[in-house]
Design a protein around this motif. Structure first.
Motif, short mmCIF file in Angstrom:
data_model
loop_
_atom_site.label_atom_id
_atom_site.label_comp_id
_atom_site.label_asym_id
_atom_site.label_seq_id
_atom_site.Cartn_x
_atom_site.Cartn_y
_atom_site.Cartn_z
N ASP A 27 -9.03 -15.42 -6.12
CA ASP A 27 -9.35 -14.27 -7.05
C ASP A 27 -7.50 -14.25 -6.81
OD1 ASP A 27 -8.86 -13.76 -4.17
OD2 ASP A 27 -10.37 -11.55 -4.60
N ALA A 28 -6.89 -15.24 -7.04
CA ALA A 28 -5.60 -14.74 -7.23
C ALA A 28 -4.50 -16.05 -7.91
CB ALA A 28 -4.36 -14.99 -5.28
N PRO A 29 -3.92 -16.36 -8.54
CA PRO A 29 -2.78 -17.02 -8.51
C PRO A 29 -2.40 -18.78 -7.84
CG PRO A 29 -1.55 -14.82 -9.92
CD PRO A 29 -2.56 -14.61 -8.23
N ILE A 30 -2.90 -19.70 -8.08
CA ILE A 30 -2.41 -20.81 -7.35
C ILE A 30 -1.24 -21.03 -7.65
CG2 ILE A 30 -2.74 -23.07 -7.14
CD1 ILE A 30 -5.68 -22.80 -8.85
N HIS A 31 -0.75 -21.26 -5.98
CA HIS A 31 0.77 -21.47 -5.72
C HIS A 31 0.80 -22.62 -5.81
CE1 HIS A 31 5.19 -21.27 -4.74
NE2 HIS A 31 4.25 -21.91 -3.66
N SER A 32 1.61 -23.46 -6.64
CA SER A 32 2.04 -25.10 -6.64
C SER A 32 3.85 -24.92 -6.50
CB SER A 32 0.89 -26.52 -8.51
OG SER A 32 1.47 -27.11 -8.31
N GLY A 33 3.31 -26.03 -5.61
CA GLY A 33 4.67 -26.56 -4.82
C GLY A 33 5.49 -27.61 -5.52
N LYS A 34 6.71 -27.79 -5.22
CA LYS A 34 6.92 -29.53 -5.27
C LYS A 34 6.04 -30.41 -4.56
CE LYS A 34 11.98 -29.09 -4.88
NZ LYS A 34 11.96 -27.65 -4.78
N VAL A 35 4.98 -30.14 -3.79
CA VAL A 35 3.92 -30.76 -2.93
C VAL A 35 3.34 -30.59 -2.52
CG1 VAL A 35 3.45 -32.96 -1.00
CG2 VAL A 35 5.82 -32.48 -2.22
N ARG A 36 2.70 -29.29 -1.95
CA ARG A 36 1.30 -28.26 -1.35
C ARG A 36 0.88 -27.28 -2.66
NH1 ARG A 36 4.43 -29.57 3.41
NH2 ARG A 36 2.33 -30.67 4.31
N SER A 37 -0.15 -27.03 -3.46
CA SER A 37 -0.48 -25.59 -3.50
C SER A 37 -1.88 -25.67 -2.81
CB SER A 37 -1.51 -26.97 -4.80
OG SER A 37 -1.03 -27.38 -5.83
N VAL A 38 -1.14 -24.13 -3.08
CA VAL A 38 -2.41 -23.48 -2.06
C VAL A 38 -3.28 -21.78 -2.83
CG1 VAL A 38 -1.83 -21.10 -0.42
CG2 VAL A 38 -0.13 -22.69 -0.56
N TYR A 39 -4.45 -22.08 -2.59
CA TYR A 39 -5.45 -21.25 -3.11
C TYR A 39 -5.45 -20.23 -2.01
CZ TYR A 39 -5.91 -25.32 -6.32
OH TYR A 39 -6.27 -26.61 -6.94
N TRP A 40 -5.85 -18.97 -2.37
CA TRP A 40 -5.42 -17.87 -1.63
C TRP A 40 -7.01 -17.04 -1.72
CZ3 TRP A 40 -2.89 -16.22 2.36
CH2 TRP A 40 -1.09 -17.39 2.12
N LEU A 41 -7.82 -17.62 -0.99
CA LEU A 41 -9.64 -17.27 -0.43
C LEU A 41 -9.76 -16.01 -0.54
CD1 LEU A 41 -10.36 -19.14 2.20
CD2 LEU A 41 -10.51 -20.05 -0.06
N THR A 42 -10.78 -15.97 -1.41
CA THR A 42 -11.78 -14.39 -1.22
C THR A 42 -11.55 -12.83 -0.59
OG1 THR A 42 -13.97 -14.57 -1.19
CG2 THR A 42 -12.42 -14.88 -3.76
N ALA A 43 -11.16 -12.19 -0.70
CA ALA A 43 -11.45 -11.13 0.75
C ALA A 43 -12.59 -11.53 1.69
CB ALA A 43 -10.86 -9.89 0.80
N THR A 44 -13.73 -11.58 1.18
CA THR A 44 -14.90 -11.82 1.44
C THR A 44 -15.26 -13.67 2.19
OG1 THR A 44 -16.59 -10.63 -0.21
CG2 THR A 44 -17.33 -12.56 0.60
N ASP A 45 -14.41 -14.71 1.09
CA ASP A 45 -14.57 -15.82 2.18
C ASP A 45 -13.87 -16.50 3.02
OD1 ASP A 45 -16.46 -16.64 -0.19
OD2 ASP A 45 -14.73 -17.20 -1.61
N SER A 46 -12.64 -15.81 2.86
CA SER A 46 -11.75 -15.24 4.96
C SER A 46 -12.49 -14.70 5.34
CB SER A 46 -10.34 -14.30 3.63
OG SER A 46 -9.38 -15.15 3.35
N ALA A 47 -13.19 -13.51 5.18
CA ALA A 47 -14.48 -13.13 6.75
C ALA A 47 -14.93 -14.15 7.13
CB ALA A 47 -14.63 -11.34 6.36
N ARG A 48 -15.44 -14.59 5.77
CA ARG A 48 -16.83 -15.40 6.97
C ARG A 48 -16.29 -16.34 7.07
NH1 ARG A 48 -18.89 -20.11 3.68
NH2 ARG A 48 -17.22 -18.98 1.88
N LEU A 49 -15.22 -17.41 6.52
CA LEU A 49 -15.12 -18.38 7.76
C LEU A 49 -14.14 -18.27 8.75
CD1 LEU A 49 -13.14 -20.48 5.02
CD2 LEU A 49 -15.64 -20.49 5.89
N ILE A 50 -13.38 -17.31 9.04
CA ILE A 50 -13.42 -16.42 10.51
C ILE A 50 -15.03 -16.76 11.57
CG2 ILE A 50 -12.26 -14.88 11.21
CD1 ILE A 50 -10.59 -14.22 8.61
N ARG A 51 -15.68 -15.47 11.20
CA ARG A 51 -17.12 -15.67 11.40
C ARG A 51 -17.39 -16.65 11.67
NH1 ARG A 51 -19.21 -12.74 7.86
NH2 ARG A 51 -20.91 -14.90 7.31
N ASP A 52 -17.41 -17.71 10.42
CA ASP A 52 -18.59 -18.42 11.14
C ASP A 52 -17.58 -20.17 11.84
OD1 ASP A 52 -20.41 -17.23 9.30
OD2 ASP A 52 -20.21 -17.89 7.32
N ARG A 53 -16.20 -20.17 11.66
CA ARG A 53 -15.67 -20.70 11.96
C ARG A 53 -15.59 -20.74 13.31
NH1 ARG A 53 -17.16 -25.55 8.68
NH2 ARG A 53 -15.82 -26.62 9.90
#
Length: 367
Positions: free
Chosen positions: A19-45
Motif C-alpha cells: 500500500d506504498a509506492p515502490i522504491h526503485s533504485g539503480k539495481v534494487r526495488s523495494v516493496y513495503w508490505l502492509t502492516a497486516t502482512d508484516s505482522a503476519r510474517l513476523i509471527r509466522d516466520r
C-alpha cells in the motif's frame, strides 16, 4: 529461452501486495508490505524483531550500473546474467560471517529466492562508508593530479599507482544530497571528513557521536574479515563501500547494523592475487567494466566529469554495448561468487515467474 530472457532487468512491476509506492533504485526495488502482512510474517516466520516492525520485499535486478548510469548490450541484453543472484549470495555470505564473529547484524531477515531479500525497516546513516587498502581508481586520479588531502587525511608524497597504503584508509562521502551542513557541498557523493561528521552527526542520522566510532569499527573489522577470507580464495580486497542504518531490536532499542550489500564485485574492488604477485592487475569486480567503458568511448571525460551528467546519461541510453562486455562481467561475477561461497550458483530460467510463485505459495504476498 535466450540469455536475454533469463535476465531480470525490470523489477518494479511485480504484483507484490503493498500500500506504498515502490522504491526503485539503480539495481534494487523495494516493496513495503502492509502492516497486516508484516505482522503476519513476523509471527509466522519467527523473525526476532518487534511485532510492529515494518517489513519489505527487496528484489535485486540484473541491471548493470556504472558511472551512475544503466548500461545495456546488443541483442536485447538489458542486464548481466546471474549478476543479481551473485550479489545477493555474496552479501548474505559476508553478513553471516559478521554475525559469527560478533559484529553487527544486518537488515536481512530471510532469503526466499536468489534475487529476493525480506528485510526489516532501517533508518539509513547518510554516508557512504568507504575503506581503501590501495591507492587506485578515483583516488589515484586525484593524487596523480596533485591532491594530497582526502577526507581530512593527508597522504604522503611518492605513492605509486595501485600501491598498498600504509594503513586502511576510511574516506566517507555523502549519500544523497544533504542541505544546510556547514562546509559540505549540496551534492551527492562528495568527500567528507571525520570532523564534518562529528560536528554534524545528527544531520548524517547518527544518534550519538559515539556511534561514529562504532561505524568505523564495524567498517574496519568487516573489511579485515572479508580481506582474510578473500585471501584464502586467491583474491586481494582492494577497497569497498559499506552502508549502515539503525533498526529497533527485539528489546526495543536502537541498534546500528549493516545494510544494503557488502563485499561484492559491485561495491568493491578485488584483484587476482597470483597475477598481482607478478606485477599484473586483473580486476575481479565491476572496475574492469568501468575501465572498458573508459577505453571504448572516445571522450572518457564524459564518464568522469560530474558536470557532464546529461551527456553521460544520453551516452548510456543511446548506445548498446557489445554483448561480450556484459557477458564478461557475468563470467567475472559468477566465478567470484563460486570462490567466495564454495559452490556454483544455479541460475533461474525464468526469475520473474519463480519470484511470483514463491511469494504467492509460501508467503501469500501476491495479489
Amino acid at each position: 529461452m535466450t540469455i536475454a530472457q533469463q535476465v531480470l532487468a525490470v523489477n518494479d512491476d511485480l504484483p507484490i501486495r503493498t500500500d506504498a509506492p515502490i522504491h526503485s533504485g539503480k539495481v534494487r526495488s523495494v516493496y513495503w508490505l502492509t502492516a497486516t502482512d508484516s505482522a503476519r510474517l513476523i509471527r509466522d516466520r519467527g523473525y526476532e524483531v518487534p511485532a510492529d516492525t515494518p517489513l519489505a520485499i527487496m528484489v535485486i535486478s540484473d541491471r548493470l550500473s556504472a558511472f551512475d548510469c544503466i548500461w545495456k548490450g546488443e541483442g536485447g541484453l538489458a542486464g548481466v546474467p546471474g549478476k543479481g543472484a551473485a550479489l545477493n549470495a555474496i552479501s548474505h555470505h559476508w553478513f553471516e560471517l559478521f554475525k559469527e564473529h560478533g559484529l553487527a547484524g544486518s537488515h536481512i531477515l530471510e532469503v526466499p529466492h536468489p534475487l529476493v531479500w525480506i528485510v526489516r525497516k532501517a533508518k539509513p546513516v547518510k554516508i557512504e562508508a568507504i575503506a581503501r587498502n590501495y591507492i587506485t581508481g578515483s583516488m589515484w586520479r586525484a593524487y596523480s593530479q596533485g591532491e594530497r588531502n582526502f577526507c581530512g587525511i593527508e597522504l604522503p608524497e611518492g605513492l605509486e599507482k595501485d600501491q598498498r597504503l600504509p594503513d586502511l584508509l576510511i574516506t566517507p562521502s555523502t549519500k544523497g544530497i544533504l542541505k544546510g551542513i556547514p562546509g559540505v557541498p549540496e551534492a551527492d557523493d562528495v568527500n567528507i571528513s571525520r570532523a564534518d561528521i562529528v560536528a554534524n552527526y545528527a544531520d548524517f542520522n547518527f544518534l550519538s557521536v559515539d556511534d561514529i566510532s562504532c561505524y568505523e569499527r564495524f567498517l574496519s573489522d568487516g573489511f579485515k574479515l572479508i580481506e582474510e577470507a578473500l585471501a584464502d580464495a586467491g583474491q586481494i580486497f582492494v577497497d569497498t563501500k559499506f552502508e549502515f542504518g539503525y533498526v529497533t531490536n527485539s528489546d526495543g532499542e536502537q541498534e546500528l547494523i549493516y545494510m544494503d550489500e557488502v563485499g561484492t564485485p559491485d561495491s568493491s574492488r578485488m584483484w587476482d592475487a597470483s597475477a598481482h604477485a607478478k606485477g599484473k592487475i586483473i580486476e575481479n569486480s565491476k572496475e574492469g567494466f568501468r575501465q572498458r567503458l573508459l577505453e571504448y568511448f572516445p571522450d572518457a571525460d564524459i564518464l568522469l566529469n560530474k558536470e557532464r551528467m546529461d551527456e553521460r546519461e544520453k551516452l548510456a541510453s543511446d548506445n548498446e554495448l557489445p554483448a561480450e562486455f556484459l557477458l564478461d562481467v557475468s563470467k567475472t561475477y559468477l566465478s567470484t561468487v563460486e570462490q567466495i561461497i564454495g559452490r556454483k550458483l544455479v541460475l533461474s530460467a525464468n526469475p520473474r515467474a519463480e519470484i511470483i510463485h514463491i511469494l504467492a505459495e509460501e508467503f501469500d504476498l501476491i495479489d
